[in-house]
Design a protein around this motif. Structure first.
Motif, mmCIF file in Angstrom:
data_model
loop_
_atom_site.group_PDB
_atom_site.id
_atom_site.type_symbol
_atom_site.label_atom_id
_atom_site.label_comp_id
_atom_site.label_asym_id
_atom_site.label_seq_id
_atom_site.Cartn_x
_atom_site.Cartn_y
_atom_site.Cartn_z
ATOM 1 N N PHE A 97 0.893 -1.126 0.018
ATOM 2 C CA PHE A 97 -0.111 0.024 -0.020
ATOM 3 C C PHE A 97 0.886 1.382 -0.138
ATOM 4 N N LYS A 98 2.025 1.477 0.890
ATOM 5 C CA LYS A 98 2.721 2.305 0.890
ATOM 6 C C LYS A 98 3.493 2.746 -0.372
ATOM 7 N N LYS A 99 3.914 1.459 -1.257
ATOM 8 C CA LYS A 99 4.519 1.944 -2.485
ATOM 9 C C LYS A 99 3.431 2.383 -3.491
ATOM 10 N N THR A 100 2.198 1.892 -3.377
ATOM 11 C CA THR A 100 1.230 2.210 -4.257
ATOM 12 C C THR A 100 0.713 3.646 -4.125
ATOM 13 N N VAL A 101 0.285 3.978 -2.868
ATOM 14 C CA VAL A 101 -0.408 5.274 -2.632
ATOM 15 C C VAL A 101 0.569 6.300 -1.814
ATOM 16 N N PRO A 102 1.004 7.246 -2.464
ATOM 17 C CA PRO A 102 1.999 8.043 -1.641
ATOM 18 C C PRO A 102 1.311 8.694 -0.402
ATOM 19 N N LEU A 103 2.092 8.954 0.548
ATOM 20 C CA LEU A 103 1.698 9.951 1.624
ATOM 21 C C LEU A 103 1.380 11.107 1.356
ATOM 22 N N ILE A 104 0.342 11.817 1.695
ATOM 23 C CA ILE A 104 -0.260 13.306 1.135
ATOM 24 C C ILE A 104 -0.522 13.936 2.302
ATOM 25 N N THR A 105 -0.749 15.311 2.068
ATOM 26 C CA THR A 105 -1.111 16.269 3.037
ATOM 27 C C THR A 105 -2.630 16.755 2.631
ATOM 28 N N HIS A 106 -3.270 17.347 3.399
ATOM 29 C CA HIS A 106 -4.744 17.874 3.151
ATOM 30 C C HIS A 106 -4.591 18.754 1.711
ATOM 31 N N PRO A 107 -3.806 19.541 1.437
ATOM 32 C CA PRO A 107 -3.890 20.464 0.277
ATOM 33 C C PRO A 107 -3.907 19.397 -0.930
ATOM 34 N N ASP A 108 -3.361 18.341 -1.018
ATOM 35 C CA ASP A 108 -3.254 17.312 -2.048
ATOM 36 C C ASP A 108 -4.523 16.713 -2.401
ATOM 37 N N ILE A 109 -5.664 16.945 -1.461
ATOM 38 C CA ILE A 109 -6.826 16.152 -1.871
ATOM 39 C C ILE A 109 -7.981 17.439 -2.087
ATOM 40 N N MET A 110 -7.444 18.839 -1.582
ATOM 41 C CA MET A 110 -8.354 20.077 -1.599
ATOM 42 C C MET A 110 -9.243 19.965 -2.928
ATOM 43 N N PRO A 111 -8.735 19.812 -4.095
ATOM 44 C CA PRO A 111 -9.581 19.752 -5.306
ATOM 45 C C PRO A 111 -10.776 18.676 -5.158
ATOM 46 N N PHE A 112 -10.530 17.752 -4.786
ATOM 47 C CA PHE A 112 -11.618 16.558 -4.482
ATOM 48 C C PHE A 112 -12.653 17.248 -3.548
ATOM 49 N N ILE A 113 -12.087 17.642 -2.404
ATOM 50 C CA ILE A 113 -12.876 18.258 -1.420
ATOM 51 C C ILE A 113 -13.831 19.355 -1.999
ATOM 52 N N GLU A 114 -13.175 20.177 -2.711
ATOM 53 C CA GLU A 114 -13.724 21.371 -3.336
ATOM 54 C C GLU A 114 -15.013 20.871 -4.384
ATOM 55 N N ARG A 115 -14.596 19.842 -5.168
ATOM 56 C CA ARG A 115 -15.667 19.474 -5.934
ATOM 57 C C ARG A 115 -16.961 18.738 -5.185
ATOM 58 N N ILE A 116 -16.710 18.216 -3.920
ATOM 59 C CA ILE A 116 -17.693 17.287 -3.376
ATOM 60 C C ILE A 116 -18.481 18.746 -2.540
ATOM 61 N N ALA A 117 -17.850 19.746 -2.148
ATOM 62 C CA ALA A 117 -18.591 20.961 -1.725
ATOM 63 C C ALA A 117 -19.475 21.630 -2.577
ATOM 64 N N GLU A 118 -18.946 21.546 -3.722
ATOM 65 C CA GLU A 118 -19.720 22.302 -4.722
ATOM 66 C C GLU A 118 -20.809 21.351 -5.214
ATOM 67 N N HIS A 119 -20.548 20.178 -5.543
ATOM 68 C CA HIS A 119 -21.495 19.156 -5.991
ATOM 69 C C HIS A 119 -22.183 18.260 -5.422
ATOM 70 N N GLY A 120 -21.693 18.128 -4.018
ATOM 71 C CA GLY A 120 -22.228 16.963 -3.428
ATOM 72 C C GLY A 120 -21.964 15.726 -4.078
ATOM 73 N N ASN A 121 -22.761 14.570 -3.632
ATOM 74 C CA ASN A 121 -22.673 13.331 -4.342
ATOM 75 C C ASN A 121 -23.050 13.182 -5.644
ATOM 76 N N GLN A 122 -23.715 14.319 -6.159
ATOM 77 C CA GLN A 122 -24.176 14.294 -7.597
ATOM 78 C C GLN A 122 -23.045 14.879 -8.667
ATOM 79 N N GLY A 123 -22.037 15.236 -8.228
ATOM 80 C CA GLY A 123 -20.808 15.551 -9.011
ATOM 81 C C GLY A 123 -19.766 14.569 -8.946
ATOM 82 N N SER A 124 -20.113 13.494 -8.212
ATOM 83 C CA SER A 124 -19.165 12.290 -7.984
ATOM 84 C C SER A 124 -19.284 11.213 -8.962
ATOM 85 N N PRO A 125 -18.222 10.620 -9.638
ATOM 86 C CA PRO A 125 -18.396 9.211 -10.690
ATOM 87 C C PRO A 125 -19.088 8.239 -9.586
ATOM 88 N N PRO A 126 -19.438 7.273 -10.520
ATOM 89 C CA PRO A 126 -20.053 6.280 -9.634
ATOM 90 C C PRO A 126 -19.567 5.598 -8.414
#
Length: 175
Positions: A97-126
């Motif tokens: 898992f450590k080799k596959t998924v890098p260690l991240i910080t909160h800013p790394d996932i902010m674009p995803f969080i912003e999409r969720i904040a803007e569109h909720g679950n409707q803007g999410s892929p299946p």
């Protein structure tokens, strides 16, 4: 009676439990919670490996994890199951898992969080954006890592975990 000395035949006990090993142990309605907590802490490596496996299995389909080659293999892997912890399987799985998924910080996932904040679950892929579980809302952290609060996803699985932690805290307070 006030001021009456306790005799050896007194029925005084700080708790009303007659456990010969622990005379101060009181009957606790939270005993099943305490027993589970003790089991979890006794088998922490096994529990953590199984939890990681479960999280990956349930969320490998989300957009964030799909960007990492090898996540599908990890999500269907049997390496590191509880029965293999002693043989090093869990360590192999966690290292994978450590080799596959890098260690991240909160800013790394902010674009995803912003999409969720803007569109909720409707803007999410299946498979979801960050989690396959439907996001019920966003919460703010206390901001203890730095001075700014951060948005955190809230979903059913987190609610269950929060309730479990609260039950453990209540059990220790009562016990």
């Amino acid at each position: 009676m006030p001021g009456r000395p306790l005799s050896s035949s007194s029925s005084f006990s700080p708790n009303s439990h007659s456990d010969p090993v622990s005379p101060f142990h009181k009957t606790n309605r939270f005993q099943p919670v305490l027993d589970r907590f003790e089991d979890i802490t006794r088998n922490a490596a096994e529990i953590q490996s199984d939890l990681l496996r479960s999280i990956i299995r349930d969320n490998a389909c989300c957009e964030y994890l799909q960007q990492f080659q090898g996540i599908e293999a990890l999500s269907s892997s049997s390496i590191g199951s509880a029965s293999e912890v002693v043989g090093g399987g869990a360590t192999d799985y966690i290292d994978g898992f450590k080799k596959t998924v890098p260690l991240i910080t909160h800013p790394d996932i902010m674009p995803f969080i912003e999409r969720i904040a803007e569109h909720g679950n409707q803007g999410s892929p299946p498979g979801g954006l960050l989690t396959a579980a439907p996001v019920q809302g966003l919460c703010l952290s206390s901001g203890t890592t730095d001075t700014r609060a951060k948005y955190l996803l809230y979903h059913e699985g987190l609610k269950e975990g929060t309730l479990e932690v609260a039950s453990i805290a209540a059990a220790f307070r009562e016990g």
